[in-house]
Design a protein around this motif. Structure first.
Motif, PDB file in Angstrom:
ATOM      1  N   HIS A 101       0.839  -1.209   0.000  1.00  0.00           N
ATOM      2  CA  HIS A 101       0.000   0.000   0.000  1.00  0.00           C
ATOM      3  C   HIS A 101       0.873   1.258   0.000  1.00  0.00           C
ATOM      4  O   HIS A 101       2.048   1.228   0.369  1.00  0.00           O
ATOM      5  CB  HIS A 101      -0.931   0.007   1.210  1.00  0.00           C
ATOM      6  CG  HIS A 101      -0.204   0.243   2.509  1.00  0.00           C
ATOM      7  ND1 HIS A 101       0.165   1.483   2.934  1.00  0.00           N
ATOM      8  CD2 HIS A 101       0.226  -0.621   3.471  1.00  0.00           C
ATOM      9  CE1 HIS A 101       0.790   1.395   4.085  1.00  0.00           C
ATOM     10  NE2 HIS A 101       0.847   0.121   4.437  1.00  0.00           N
ATOM     11  N   ARG A 102       0.267   2.362  -0.383  1.00  0.00           N
ATOM     12  CA  ARG A 102       0.988   3.640  -0.428  1.00  0.00           C
ATOM     13  C   ARG A 102       0.475   4.604   0.628  1.00  0.00           C
ATOM     14  O   ARG A 102       0.737   5.809   0.583  1.00  0.00           O
ATOM     15  CB  ARG A 102       0.829   4.278  -1.815  1.00  0.00           C
ATOM     16  CG  ARG A 102       1.546   3.506  -2.918  1.00  0.00           C
ATOM     17  CD  ARG A 102       1.164   4.009  -4.292  1.00  0.00           C
ATOM     18  NE  ARG A 102      -0.198   3.589  -4.661  1.00  0.00           N
ATOM     19  CZ  ARG A 102      -1.275   4.354  -4.597  1.00  0.00           C
ATOM     20  NH1 ARG A 102      -1.168   5.606  -4.207  1.00  0.00           N
ATOM     21  NH2 ARG A 102      -2.462   3.891  -4.919  1.00  0.00           N
ATOM     22  N   GLY A 103      -0.267   4.068   1.580  1.00  0.00           N
ATOM     23  CA  GLY A 103      -0.856   4.930   2.599  1.00  0.00           C
ATOM     24  C   GLY A 103       0.114   5.233   3.734  1.00  0.00           C
ATOM     25  O   GLY A 103       1.194   4.659   3.827  1.00  0.00           O
ATOM     26  N   ARG A 104      -0.310   6.133   4.573  1.00  0.00           N
ATOM     27  CA  ARG A 104       0.446   6.470   5.787  1.00  0.00           C
ATOM     28  C   ARG A 104      -0.117   5.617   6.920  1.00  0.00           C
ATOM     29  O   ARG A 104      -1.297   5.723   7.265  1.00  0.00           O
ATOM     30  CB  ARG A 104       0.253   7.966   6.079  1.00  0.00           C
ATOM     31  CG  ARG A 104       0.946   8.490   7.291  1.00  0.00           C
ATOM     32  CD  ARG A 104       0.695   9.997   7.383  1.00  0.00           C
ATOM     33  NE  ARG A 104       0.863  10.486   8.730  1.00  0.00           N
ATOM     34  CZ  ARG A 104       0.092  11.402   9.300  1.00  0.00           C
ATOM     35  NH1 ARG A 104      -0.916  11.925   8.618  1.00  0.00           N
ATOM     36  NH2 ARG A 104       0.304  11.804  10.529  1.00  0.00           N
ATOM     37  N   ASP A 131      -9.373   3.956   1.384  1.00  0.00           N
ATOM     38  CA  ASP A 131      -7.940   3.646   1.322  1.00  0.00           C
ATOM     39  C   ASP A 131      -7.153   4.911   0.981  1.00  0.00           C
ATOM     40  O   ASP A 131      -7.691   6.031   1.011  1.00  0.00           O
ATOM     41  CB  ASP A 131      -7.684   2.516   0.316  1.00  0.00           C
ATOM     42  CG  ASP A 131      -8.088   2.899  -1.124  1.00  0.00           C
ATOM     43  OD1 ASP A 131      -8.329   4.096  -1.391  1.00  0.00           O
ATOM     44  OD2 ASP A 131      -8.153   1.983  -1.962  1.00  0.00           O
ATOM     45  N   GLU A 132      -5.901   4.712   0.593  1.00  0.00           N
ATOM     46  CA  GLU A 132      -5.037   5.869   0.314  1.00  0.00           C
ATOM     47  C   GLU A 132      -5.452   6.633  -0.930  1.00  0.00           C
ATOM     48  O   GLU A 132      -4.969   7.737  -1.172  1.00  0.00           O
ATOM     49  CB  GLU A 132      -3.576   5.423   0.191  1.00  0.00           C
ATOM     50  CG  GLU A 132      -3.298   4.434  -0.931  1.00  0.00           C
ATOM     51  CD  GLU A 132      -3.355   2.987  -0.448  1.00  0.00           C
ATOM     52  OE1 GLU A 132      -4.233   2.677   0.378  1.00  0.00           O
ATOM     53  OE2 GLU A 132      -2.529   2.187  -0.915  1.00  0.00           O
ATOM     54  N   VAL A 160      -4.259   2.321   7.560  1.00  0.00           N
ATOM     55  CA  VAL A 160      -3.635   3.553   7.066  1.00  0.00           C
ATOM     56  C   VAL A 160      -4.623   4.692   7.325  1.00  0.00           C
ATOM     57  O   VAL A 160      -5.817   4.453   7.544  1.00  0.00           O
ATOM     58  CB  VAL A 160      -3.304   3.477   5.559  1.00  0.00           C
ATOM     59  CG1 VAL A 160      -2.332   2.342   5.272  1.00  0.00           C
ATOM     60  CG2 VAL A 160      -4.568   3.334   4.725  1.00  0.00           C
ATOM     61  N   LYS A 163      -8.525   8.671   3.482  1.00  0.00           N
ATOM     62  CA  LYS A 163      -8.504   9.915   2.698  1.00  0.00           C
ATOM     63  C   LYS A 163      -9.909  10.496   2.663  1.00  0.00           C
ATOM     64  O   LYS A 163     -10.904   9.756   2.609  1.00  0.00           O
ATOM     65  CB  LYS A 163      -8.046   9.628   1.273  1.00  0.00           C
ATOM     66  CG  LYS A 163      -6.535   9.528   1.128  1.00  0.00           C
ATOM     67  CD  LYS A 163      -5.881  10.914   1.177  1.00  0.00           C
ATOM     68  CE  LYS A 163      -4.381  10.865   0.992  1.00  0.00           C
ATOM     69  NZ  LYS A 163      -4.002  10.442  -0.349  1.00  0.00           N
TER      70      LYS A 163
END
Ligand SMILES: [Fe+2]
Length: 234
Positions: A101-104, A131-132, A160, A163
């Motif tokens: 994943h590209r999330g924080r 999600d991100e 994460v 958004k």
């Protein structure tokens, strides 16, 4: 500090023998005990004390302390609308993170309590979020799942940060949806928000400042968001 009133073990000089001053000091300590009717103690071995007591000093004023606050009752968590993206029968899951994943990353934890501040073990807590990319996954149960609270009413999920999004002109600040219910409580449907999104809070008509998590950085892992859900009795 009056040195003569000090109760202590008899220190020694460098050659190992006690000095005259040391003996006098210890003796006056014994006199102090005798004056207090505790002469019997003076003849016994004097135990080293971690604190120095000044018997000649006036007693410190008694400060009336307020009782430690105790939670005896608390308001139930505010409900918020379910929204259009709820999916039933979610999997049992405490880690929402997709591989790659590209999330924080974020850890969300807290407790489920009743209105008398008692933890509710075995409560069902069902969470869902974007999600991100600000998308809900209603097919593969991405970023959604349920779990049961532990013996202390505790829950935790690794995920994460969600958004925010806009739907039909409605601005939504980043949030996580929740449905929470204990065996003897009403079902709570609500949403929780994040303190760092103040700008979008102001534009989201669903935002509720009582539903903001406590968010703290962690030295060893992702930030930790904490929120306790309080449920009304059935
Ligand atoms: Fe939503």
């Amino acid at each position: 500090m009056k040195e003569g009133a000090r109760i202590s073990a008899i220190p020694t000089r460098d050659d190992g023998r006690p000095t005259r001053r040391d003996v006098l000091t210890a003796g006056l300590g014994g006199l102090g005990l005798a004056a207090l009717g505790l002469g019997g103690l003076a003849s016994k071995q004097i135990v080293p004390q971690p604190l120095v007591h000044d018997l000649a000093a006036p007693a410190p004023p008694v400060i009336a302390l307020a009782p430690t606050p105790a939670c005896v009752d608390q308001p139930a968590t505010d409900p918020t609308e379910e929204g259009p993206f709820y999916a039933p029968n979610t999997p049992l899951k405490t880690d929402f993170r997709r591989p790659g994943h590209r999330g924080r990353e974020l850890v969300l934890r807290g407790r489920v309590l009743d209105v008398r501040c008692r933890p509710i073990p075995g409560a069902v807590i069902d969470l869902w979020q974007t999600d991100e990319d600000a998308l809900y996954d209603n097919i593969d149960y991405g970023y959604r799942g349920h779990q049961l609270t532990g013996p202390g009413g505790e829950f935790e999920v690794s995920t994460v940060f969600p958004k925010g999004y806009s739907i039909l002109g409605l601005v939504r600040s980043p949030h996580i949806h929740a449905k929470v219910q204990g065996a003897k409580t009403k079902l709570l449907t609500t949403q929780i928000f994040f303190p760092e999104d103040a700008e979008s809070h102001a534009r989201d008509p669903r935002f509720n400042p009582r539903l903001v998590v406590d968010l703290r950085q962690s030295a060893s892992g992702p930030p930790v968001a904490t929120f306790d859900f309080v449920l009304e009795d059935a």
